[in-house]
Scaffold this motif. Structure first.
Motif, PDB file in Angstrom:
ATOM      1  N   LEU A 696      49.318  37.944  25.653  1.00  0.00           N
ATOM      2  CA  LEU A 696      48.730  39.589  25.975  1.00  0.00           C
ATOM      3  C   LEU A 696      48.050  39.563  26.995  1.00  0.00           C
ATOM      4  O   LEU A 696      48.511  40.507  27.981  1.00  0.00           O
ATOM      5  CB  LEU A 696      48.197  39.903  24.807  1.00  0.00           C
ATOM      6  CG  LEU A 696      47.569  41.188  24.786  1.00  0.00           C
ATOM      7  CD1 LEU A 696      48.924  42.235  24.721  1.00  0.00           C
ATOM      8  CD2 LEU A 696      46.838  41.571  23.558  1.00  0.00           C
ATOM      9  N   ARG A 697      47.030  38.691  27.611  1.00  0.00           N
ATOM     10  CA  ARG A 697      46.409  38.864  28.825  1.00  0.00           C
ATOM     11  C   ARG A 697      47.316  38.762  29.904  1.00  0.00           C
ATOM     12  O   ARG A 697      47.130  39.276  30.913  1.00  0.00           O
ATOM     13  CB  ARG A 697      44.998  38.016  28.778  1.00  0.00           C
ATOM     14  CG  ARG A 697      43.972  38.348  27.902  1.00  0.00           C
ATOM     15  CD  ARG A 697      43.219  36.821  27.757  1.00  0.00           C
ATOM     16  NE  ARG A 697      42.592  36.585  28.894  1.00  0.00           N
ATOM     17  CZ  ARG A 697      41.243  37.310  29.470  1.00  0.00           C
ATOM     18  NH1 ARG A 697      40.748  38.070  28.535  1.00  0.00           N
ATOM     19  NH2 ARG A 697      40.753  36.713  30.401  1.00  0.00           N
ATOM     20  N   THR A 698      48.043  37.856  29.697  1.00  0.00           N
ATOM     21  CA  THR A 698      49.255  37.521  31.032  1.00  0.00           C
ATOM     22  C   THR A 698      50.081  39.062  31.136  1.00  0.00           C
ATOM     23  O   THR A 698      50.375  39.182  32.112  1.00  0.00           O
ATOM     24  CB  THR A 698      50.013  36.578  30.574  1.00  0.00           C
ATOM     25  OG1 THR A 698      49.138  35.317  30.512  1.00  0.00           O
ATOM     26  CG2 THR A 698      51.111  36.181  31.657  1.00  0.00           C
ATOM     27  N   ALA A 699      50.567  39.295  29.990  1.00  0.00           N
ATOM     28  CA  ALA A 699      51.186  40.637  29.961  1.00  0.00           C
ATOM     29  C   ALA A 699      50.540  41.925  30.581  1.00  0.00           C
ATOM     30  O   ALA A 699      50.967  42.534  31.552  1.00  0.00           O
ATOM     31  CB  ALA A 699      51.885  41.081  28.640  1.00  0.00           C
ATOM     32  N   PHE A 700      49.242  41.909  30.302  1.00  0.00           N
ATOM     33  CA  PHE A 700      48.342  42.791  30.994  1.00  0.00           C
ATOM     34  C   PHE A 700      48.278  42.754  32.382  1.00  0.00           C
ATOM     35  O   PHE A 700      48.470  43.862  33.127  1.00  0.00           O
ATOM     36  CB  PHE A 700      46.735  42.702  30.371  1.00  0.00           C
ATOM     37  CG  PHE A 700      46.371  43.418  29.167  1.00  0.00           C
ATOM     38  CD1 PHE A 700      47.456  44.260  28.518  1.00  0.00           C
ATOM     39  CD2 PHE A 700      45.513  42.750  28.533  1.00  0.00           C
ATOM     40  CE1 PHE A 700      47.178  44.702  27.318  1.00  0.00           C
ATOM     41  CE2 PHE A 700      45.163  43.272  27.117  1.00  0.00           C
ATOM     42  CZ  PHE A 700      45.860  44.032  26.683  1.00  0.00           C
ATOM     43  N   THR A 701      48.202  41.574  33.025  1.00  0.00           N
ATOM     44  CA  THR A 701      48.105  41.305  34.412  1.00  0.00           C
ATOM     45  C   THR A 701      49.580  41.598  35.053  1.00  0.00           C
ATOM     46  O   THR A 701      49.643  41.953  36.132  1.00  0.00           O
ATOM     47  CB  THR A 701      48.082  39.872  34.728  1.00  0.00           C
ATOM     48  OG1 THR A 701      46.496  39.502  34.144  1.00  0.00           O
ATOM     49  CG2 THR A 701      47.816  39.568  36.174  1.00  0.00           C
ATOM     50  N   ASP A 702      50.471  41.071  34.333  1.00  0.00           N
ATOM     51  CA  ASP A 702      52.001  41.224  34.895  1.00  0.00           C
ATOM     52  C   ASP A 702      52.242  42.573  35.116  1.00  0.00           C
ATOM     53  O   ASP A 702      52.924  43.213  36.060  1.00  0.00           O
ATOM     54  CB  ASP A 702      53.024  40.444  34.158  1.00  0.00           C
ATOM     55  CG  ASP A 702      52.838  38.928  34.245  1.00  0.00           C
ATOM     56  OD1 ASP A 702      52.270  38.617  35.199  1.00  0.00           O
ATOM     57  OD2 ASP A 702      53.337  38.291  33.420  1.00  0.00           O
ATOM     58  N   LEU A 703      52.127  43.448  33.906  1.00  0.00           N
ATOM     59  CA  LEU A 703      52.478  44.913  33.813  1.00  0.00           C
ATOM     60  C   LEU A 703      51.683  45.726  34.878  1.00  0.00           C
ATOM     61  O   LEU A 703      52.370  46.445  35.702  1.00  0.00           O
ATOM     62  CB  LEU A 703      52.468  45.545  32.538  1.00  0.00           C
ATOM     63  CG  LEU A 703      53.238  44.870  31.548  1.00  0.00           C
ATOM     64  CD1 LEU A 703      52.969  45.499  30.101  1.00  0.00           C
ATOM     65  CD2 LEU A 703      54.589  45.437  31.832  1.00  0.00           C
ATOM     66  N   SER A 704      50.490  45.426  35.097  1.00  0.00           N
ATOM     67  CA  SER A 704      49.788  46.393  36.096  1.00  0.00           C
ATOM     68  C   SER A 704      50.019  45.850  37.310  1.00  0.00           C
ATOM     69  O   SER A 704      50.229  46.652  38.376  1.00  0.00           O
ATOM     70  CB  SER A 704      48.129  45.932  35.937  1.00  0.00           C
ATOM     71  OG  SER A 704      47.741  44.530  36.318  1.00  0.00           O
ATOM     72  N   ALA A 705      50.641  44.535  37.824  1.00  0.00           N
ATOM     73  CA  ALA A 705      50.952  44.011  39.061  1.00  0.00           C
ATOM     74  C   ALA A 705      52.285  44.947  39.410  1.00  0.00           C
ATOM     75  O   ALA A 705      52.549  44.959  40.647  1.00  0.00           O
ATOM     76  CB  ALA A 705      51.230  42.743  39.014  1.00  0.00           C
ATOM     77  N   LEU A 706      52.933  45.699  38.506  1.00  0.00           N
ATOM     78  CA  LEU A 706      54.069  46.498  38.920  1.00  0.00           C
ATOM     79  C   LEU A 706      53.526  47.409  39.874  1.00  0.00           C
ATOM     80  O   LEU A 706      54.604  48.056  40.506  1.00  0.00           O
ATOM     81  CB  LEU A 706      54.747  46.805  37.694  1.00  0.00           C
ATOM     82  CG  LEU A 706      55.540  45.869  36.793  1.00  0.00           C
ATOM     83  CD1 LEU A 706      56.106  46.431  35.563  1.00  0.00           C
ATOM     84  CD2 LEU A 706      56.729  45.174  37.468  1.00  0.00           C
ATOM     85  N   PHE A 707      52.477  48.102  39.842  1.00  0.00           N
ATOM     86  CA  PHE A 707      51.971  49.035  40.645  1.00  0.00           C
ATOM     87  C   PHE A 707      50.948  48.595  41.672  1.00  0.00           C
ATOM     88  O   PHE A 707      50.515  49.652  42.035  1.00  0.00           O
ATOM     89  CB  PHE A 707      51.299  50.037  39.592  1.00  0.00           C
ATOM     90  CG  PHE A 707      52.229  50.465  38.290  1.00  0.00           C
ATOM     91  CD1 PHE A 707      53.347  51.426  38.570  1.00  0.00           C
ATOM     92  CD2 PHE A 707      52.170  49.829  37.147  1.00  0.00           C
ATOM     93  CE1 PHE A 707      54.238  51.515  37.534  1.00  0.00           C
ATOM     94  CE2 PHE A 707      52.993  50.059  36.103  1.00  0.00           C
ATOM     95  CZ  PHE A 707      53.924  50.884  36.318  1.00  0.00           C
ATOM     96  N   ASP A 708      50.863  47.629  41.901  1.00  0.00           N
ATOM     97  CA  ASP A 708      49.776  46.965  42.959  1.00  0.00           C
ATOM     98  C   ASP A 708      50.411  47.545  44.242  1.00  0.00           C
ATOM     99  O   ASP A 708      51.539  47.450  44.526  1.00  0.00           O
ATOM    100  CB  ASP A 708      49.501  45.841  42.776  1.00  0.00           C
ATOM    101  CG  ASP A 708      48.696  45.091  41.635  1.00  0.00           C
ATOM    102  OD1 ASP A 708      48.032  46.282  41.316  1.00  0.00           O
ATOM    103  OD2 ASP A 708      48.574  43.908  41.265  1.00  0.00           O
TER     104      ASP A 708
END
Length: 708
Positions: A696-708
């Motif tokens: 789940l923590r990895t998913a938080f990071t990966d999903l937010s990275a879509l908008f970096d």
């Protein structure tokens, strides 16, 4: 003046006219307060929850007042609407389509069509609509009975939940003396209860305007879920005016009756502290027995309350019938306002947050033999104190949903730790009259001769051990407890991504769920129905087609690292979050499908009709493998810093195999409490909850990275 009015005026004797003129003002005021104002409020409330009528919202803002009383709006709240049958069926079919096989969906579709078109379906819908007209809430009575009281599962990990200490105390306890802190927390609980009794708490209002149902709040104190052979009963004990009240104090396996109100007067804080110290000293000096020494020397009868409800009902019945001593002790326990548990081991914080949370969820101690022996699971809530001064809460779920007792938890945390007086939601009462003199604790005795308690306790240990086998727990406060922070992902950053924070977390849960289970699983998220009278919860089915498209799109982008795949995944995430927010909004407006369809089923069951075919399909039988929820941490103190508020809490999964995810969004982080249950025959190599939490923590990071 009209001729009729003039004629009536002339008929009034001249001497009476000044009196009537004098009474006109107070009568008009009373008419405004008790008739006109309430009529206008009820009309406004009937549409305000929809959020579409600016006139209704303005009326509520103007007429609701700055500090309304707790129950001012209670009998004015709208009733829960019955959705259109076709609409509920369509929503249900859309929710199961990505989760079942083609053959199972065909079966579900045919059964759904039959329900809508059949005479039985029309008849059940009509009866439900009639029930809605004659009940304040067509569902809640059934919901409490069939979802809770008729369930035979143990309350431990299956029903109850926990709430953690404040972030401040998790990092470093303000008070290292657990007894002094226990006395402070008991005192704050009594103060909150007095606010309830004197109607000096305001109802929770959405954006300070639309009031929510507060019916469950008075049930926080004095309520016990009493086990029955086929169905439990919720019993609330209310001390008579000028009477006595007590708290259940547990020190090891020793149970004490701790007086907190004498002759209607509150026992002073320092007297409560002295009484707790006296009880602890007495427990530690108890002579050794077959059960242990000191505070462990008494029979751990409370362990029996961890059992499945039918078995616990039998054991309780036998204890009550065995002799007056046992009867008296059980009555004292069940009539207690709440329970306080003094542990004999430290919290393991801040180094081991997971162990602390697991300890609270199924109240284990430092050895497997003592699991479940320090909690009377039927009580409305238990405050747990550890030797290092840290605390936690264990809450029985039946009487209300988490946001209700969380109001009390928040008040106690802020009041006991800061002496904080809220200026908005509570009116602090005058200092109460205090009881003069001592209030010694009473050790509750057990006379177990002829009860065969050894065999019963062995049975309870076996059952609890089997239940806890395959149960895993993990928690993360995202840096607040010293663990690694998850890249500053919180509600502020998520909003900058163009997503609803709650929907974003649900999308991350789906990404983690697919990675963990290998496919999409039916997912439950709770939606509050408290805008309606007696409202509880509705289901948001998070594993939608749009949500379940995210994992594959994210994986494609991570593999290719191409701008096109990144854009495609980001746009799909925003679209899925938008659809999820719409579904959540409709659920909160009473337009979900789960509670409506369940009520149709219960309408048939309770009137002796055969269950419609839809409820026998494979699609309906799908378990909620992933169960999720979030609870606001600041309801009374909306401007309080997270440092002085709870770090959240958690619950057990509702399915096996299954996962339970409780999350709490902050501006710059997300608290997550995660549980997992694997089949008893499985032998996982590691903590499965920790594995899901990591995904789940990895998913938080990966999903937010879509908008970096």
């Amino acid at each position: 003046m009209s001729s009729l009015a003039l004629s009536l005026t002339q008929q009034i004797p001249p001497r009476a006219r000044p009196l009537l003129a004098f009474l006109a003002v107070p009568v008009g005021v009373l008419a405004w307060r008790f008739v006109i104002r309430r009529f206008l409020l009820k009309q406004a409330l009937s549409v305000a929850y929809l959020g579409k009528s600016s006139i209704a919202l303005l009326l509520l803002k103007f007429l609701g007042g700055k500090k309304p009383k707790l129950m001012d709006f209670q009998d004015l709240l709208p009733t829960l609407p019955v959705p259109k049958l076709q609409r509920s069926v369509d929503k249900w079919l859309a929710s199961v389509k990505p989760l079942v096989t083609a053959a199972e969906y065909t079966e579900a579709e045919a059964a759904a069509k039959e329900l809508v078109s059949s005479e039985q379906g029309k008849r059940l819908q009509k009866k439900l609509e009639e029930r809605a007209r004659t009940h304040k809430n067509y569902l809640t009575e059934w919901w409490v009975e069939f979802a809770y009281l008729r369930s035979r599962a143990s309350l431990a990990t299956n029903v109850s939940f926990y709430s953690s200490d404040t972030i401040q105390n998790i990092q470093k306890p303000l008070l290292t003396d657990p007894i002094k802190r226990a006395a402070n927390m008991v005192w704050a609980c009594l103060e909150f209860r007095e606010l309830l009794e004197t109607n000096n708490i305001s109802p929770t209002r959405i954006r300070g305007t639309v009031p929510l149902c507060m019916e469950g709040l008075p049930l926080v104190f004095g309520t016990t879920r009493v086990p029955g052979a086929e169905m439990d009963e919720l019993v609330t004990y209310r001390p008579p005016p000028g009477g006595d009240a007590h708290v259940l104090l547990q020190v090891g396996s020793a149970n004490f009756k701790l007086p907190v109100i004498r002759n209607g007067k509150r026992v002073p804080r320092n007297t409560i502290e002295a009484s707790i110290r006296e009880a602890v000293a007495l427990a530690d000096k108890l002579p050794s027995s077959e059960y242990g020494a000191g505070r462990s020397s008494m029979a751990p009868v409370s362990l029996l309350s961890s059992m499945s409800r039918d078995r616990w009902s039998k054991h309780r019945h036998d204890l009550l019938a065995s002799n007056p001593t046992n009867n008296s002790s059980i009555v004292a326990i069940e009539e207690a306002l709440f329970a306080v548990n003094i542990r004999h081991h430290p919290s393991r914080l801040p180094e081991n947050l997971t162990e602390y949370c697991r300890d609270m969820l199924y109240t284990h101690s430092d050895t497997p033999e003592s699991y479940g022996t320090h909690c009377w699971f039927d009580k409305s809530f238990t405050i747990m104190l550890f030797t290092d001064g840290r605390a936690g809460w264990y809450v029985e779920h039946t009487a209300s949903d988490a946001p209700i007792p969380s109001i009390m938890v928040e008040y106690v945390m802020c009041t006991a730790e800061k002496g904080y007086e809220n200026k908005v939601y509570c009116t602090k009462p005058r200092p109460p009259p205090l009881h003069a003199g001592p209030a010694p604790p009473t050790l509750l005795q057990w006379d177990l001769k002829g009860v065969e308690v050894a065999g019963r306790l062995a049975e309870a240990r076996t059952e609890l051990s089997a239940m806890l086998k395959g149960f895993h727990y993990a928690a993360s406060l995202d840096g607040a407890a010293g663990e690694e922070k998850c890249n500053g992902i919180g509600s502020d950053r998520i909003k900058k991504c163009g997503c609803s924070p709650d929907a974003f977390v649900q999308a991350a849960i789906q990404v983690a769920g697919v990675a963990y289970f290998g496919k999409g699983m039916l997912t439950y998220e709770s939606a509050a129905l408290r805008a309606f009278a007696k409202g509880r919860t509705e289901t948001i089915r998070s594993a939608s087609e749009k949500m379940l498209a995210i994992p594959a799109l994210l994986a494609a982008y991570k593999k290719s690292n191409s701008p096109q795949d990144r854009k495609r995944a980001g746009e799909a995430l925003r679209e899925a979050c938008k659809a999820h927010s719409n579904q959540a909004r409709e659920a909160g407006l009473g337009q979900g499908c789960d509670r409506h369809l369940l009520a149709l089923k219960l309408q048939a069951v309770t009137t002796g009709e055969p269950s419609p075919a839809l409820f026998n399909t494979a699609a309906w039988q799908l378990p909620f493998t992933i169960s999720t929820s979030q609870t606001p941490l600041a309801q009374l103190h909306p401007t309080e810093t997270p440092f002085h508020l709870s770090g959240g809490g958690g619950f057990g999964p509702v399915a096996t195999p299954g996962v339970g995810v409780s999350y709490f969004l902050q501006k710059d982080r997300v608290y997550v409490h995660c549980s997992a249950r694997t089949p008893p025959e499985a032998t996982p190599a590691a903590n499965e909850a920790a594995r899901f939490l990591g995904l789940l923590r990895t998913a938080f990071t990966d999903l937010s990275a879509l908008f970096d």
